[in-house]
Motif scaffolding. Structure first.
Motif, short mmCIF file in Angstrom:
data_model
loop_
_atom_site.label_atom_id
_atom_site.label_comp_id
_atom_site.label_asym_id
_atom_site.label_seq_id
_atom_site.Cartn_x
_atom_site.Cartn_y
_atom_site.Cartn_z
N PRO A 5 0.76 -1.08 -0.16
CA PRO A 5 -0.01 -0.05 0.12
C PRO A 5 0.78 1.32 -0.10
CG PRO A 5 -0.08 -1.11 2.02
CD PRO A 5 0.81 -1.97 1.11
N LEU A 6 2.18 1.13 0.11
CA LEU A 6 2.99 2.42 0.24
C LEU A 6 3.53 2.70 -0.84
CD1 LEU A 6 4.65 1.77 3.84
CD2 LEU A 6 2.84 3.20 3.25
N ARG A 7 3.46 1.57 -1.96
CA ARG A 7 4.11 2.06 -3.20
C ARG A 7 3.29 2.93 -4.05
NH1 ARG A 7 3.17 -2.31 -7.89
NH2 ARG A 7 1.01 -1.42 -7.50
N ARG A 8 4.08 4.03 -4.47
CA ARG A 8 3.31 4.96 -5.10
C ARG A 8 3.69 4.71 -6.58
NH1 ARG A 8 6.59 9.69 -2.45
NH2 ARG A 8 8.28 8.25 -3.14
N HIS A 9 2.75 5.37 -7.48
CA HIS A 9 2.95 5.26 -8.94
C HIS A 9 4.29 5.85 -9.69
CE1 HIS A 9 1.81 4.96 -13.11
NE2 HIS A 9 1.91 6.32 -13.29
N ASP A 10 4.66 6.98 -8.85
CA ASP A 10 5.93 7.48 -9.18
C ASP A 10 7.09 6.87 -8.89
OD1 ASP A 10 4.33 9.63 -9.96
OD2 ASP A 10 4.79 10.99 -8.44
N ASP A 11 6.93 5.86 -8.05
CA ASP A 11 8.01 4.92 -7.65
C ASP A 11 8.28 3.90 -8.82
OD1 ASP A 11 8.50 6.30 -5.28
OD2 ASP A 11 7.33 5.05 -4.32
N ILE A 12 7.09 3.61 -9.44
CA ILE A 12 7.14 2.52 -10.41
C ILE A 12 8.05 3.26 -11.82
CG2 ILE A 12 5.85 0.95 -11.86
CD1 ILE A 12 4.04 0.69 -9.51
N VAL A 13 7.02 4.32 -11.89
CA VAL A 13 7.80 5.39 -13.09
C VAL A 13 9.25 5.42 -13.08
CG1 VAL A 13 7.61 7.36 -14.27
CG2 VAL A 13 5.44 6.16 -13.57
N GLU A 14 9.80 5.71 -11.76
CA GLU A 14 11.07 6.06 -11.55
C GLU A 14 11.93 4.77 -11.96
OE1 GLU A 14 14.38 8.32 -8.53
OE2 GLU A 14 12.31 7.41 -7.71
N ALA A 15 11.51 3.56 -11.43
CA ALA A 15 12.19 2.35 -11.73
C ALA A 15 12.53 2.13 -13.28
CB ALA A 15 11.58 1.22 -10.83
N TRP A 16 11.07 2.26 -13.81
CA TRP A 16 11.36 2.06 -15.19
C TRP A 16 12.10 3.02 -15.93
CZ3 TRP A 16 10.25 -1.86 -18.01
CH2 TRP A 16 9.28 -2.83 -17.69
N ILE A 17 12.19 4.38 -15.67
CA ILE A 17 13.01 5.30 -16.02
C ILE A 17 14.49 4.82 -15.91
CG2 ILE A 17 14.16 7.56 -15.61
CD1 ILE A 17 11.19 8.49 -15.06
N VAL A 18 15.00 4.46 -14.76
CA VAL A 18 16.51 4.04 -14.53
C VAL A 18 16.73 2.52 -15.28
CG1 VAL A 18 17.69 3.06 -12.75
CG2 VAL A 18 16.65 4.79 -12.19
N LEU A 19 15.72 1.74 -15.48
CA LEU A 19 15.87 0.47 -16.16
C LEU A 19 16.22 0.93 -17.76
CD1 LEU A 19 16.14 -2.47 -16.53
CD2 LEU A 19 13.49 -2.36 -16.88
N VAL A 20 15.37 1.74 -18.37
CA VAL A 20 15.31 2.07 -19.74
C VAL A 20 16.62 2.99 -19.88
CG1 VAL A 20 14.48 3.53 -21.62
CG2 VAL A 20 12.66 2.26 -20.04
N VAL A 21 17.00 3.82 -19.16
CA VAL A 21 18.30 4.59 -19.10
C VAL A 21 19.59 3.69 -19.22
CG1 VAL A 21 19.76 6.37 -17.91
CG2 VAL A 21 17.49 6.77 -18.25
#
Length: 180
Positions: A5-21
């Motif tokens: 429940p503490l997982r934010r949508h922005d945290d998932i987006v940031e993880a994908w950004i790091v992976l893509v970079v």
């Protein structure tokens, strides 16, 4: 983890950004480096086929070599005459070794049109220079990808901070009230 429940949508987006970079740096950097290496190597190979040395006659004396060169070749511009492939005599200024007398034969490099040019790099020099250019291209691509990722993460952080500010504006005033 996905149902946290503490997982934010922005945290998932940031993880994908790091992976893509990092994927872009690994794959795109390697591709940019290889393409640049092969392109530069082809250019150097073309230079080796289009340029050739010809014997020219020195028309003026050149000054003696300086003693401070430290083992490097001393070159100076001097007037020379050479014959093109069709037998036409041409005159021009070329870089030649110092300390030579007029009438000496010197080697100069010309292109397929008979114009002065510089000596093309040897195969080993061309490979080394191509590798350096490829590495530079790979690093430049990696820098651009990393910079784009940093900008995306910065904007994501700004969005989170703005969201926290909005939430604080809603909750903060109620904390200041005193209960009696």
């Amino acid at each position: 983890m996905r149902s946290n429940p503490l997982r934010r949508h922005d945290d998932i987006v940031e993880a994908w950004i790091v992976l893509v970079v990092w994927a872009a740096i690994a794959v795109g950097g390697a591709l940019a480096g290889l393409v640049t290496f092969h392109a530069a190597d082809e250019v150097f190979a073309a230079q080796r086929t289009q340029r050739h040395s010809v014997q020219a006659v020195l028309l003026t004396d050149t000054p003696p070599a300086s003693s401070t060169s430290g083992g490097a070749r001393d070159l100076i511009k001097a007037k020379v005459r050479w014959a093109t492939a069709d037998g036409t005599s041409r005159t021009g200024s070329a870089l030649v070794d110092t300390g030579q007398k007029a009438g000496s034969e010197v080697a100069v490099w010309v292109d397929s049109a008979g114009n002065f040019t510089i000596e093309p790099p040897s195969s080993k020099e061309a490979t080394l220079e191509s590798a350096v250019l490829g590495l530079t291209a790979a690093l430049a691509f990696a820098g651009v990808a990393f910079g784009a990722g940093a900008v995306a993460r910065y904007r994501l952080d700004r969005r989170r901070i703005d969201s926290w500010g909005t939430e604080w504006n809603l909750v903060g005033p109620s904390w200041g009230r005193k209960t009696s």
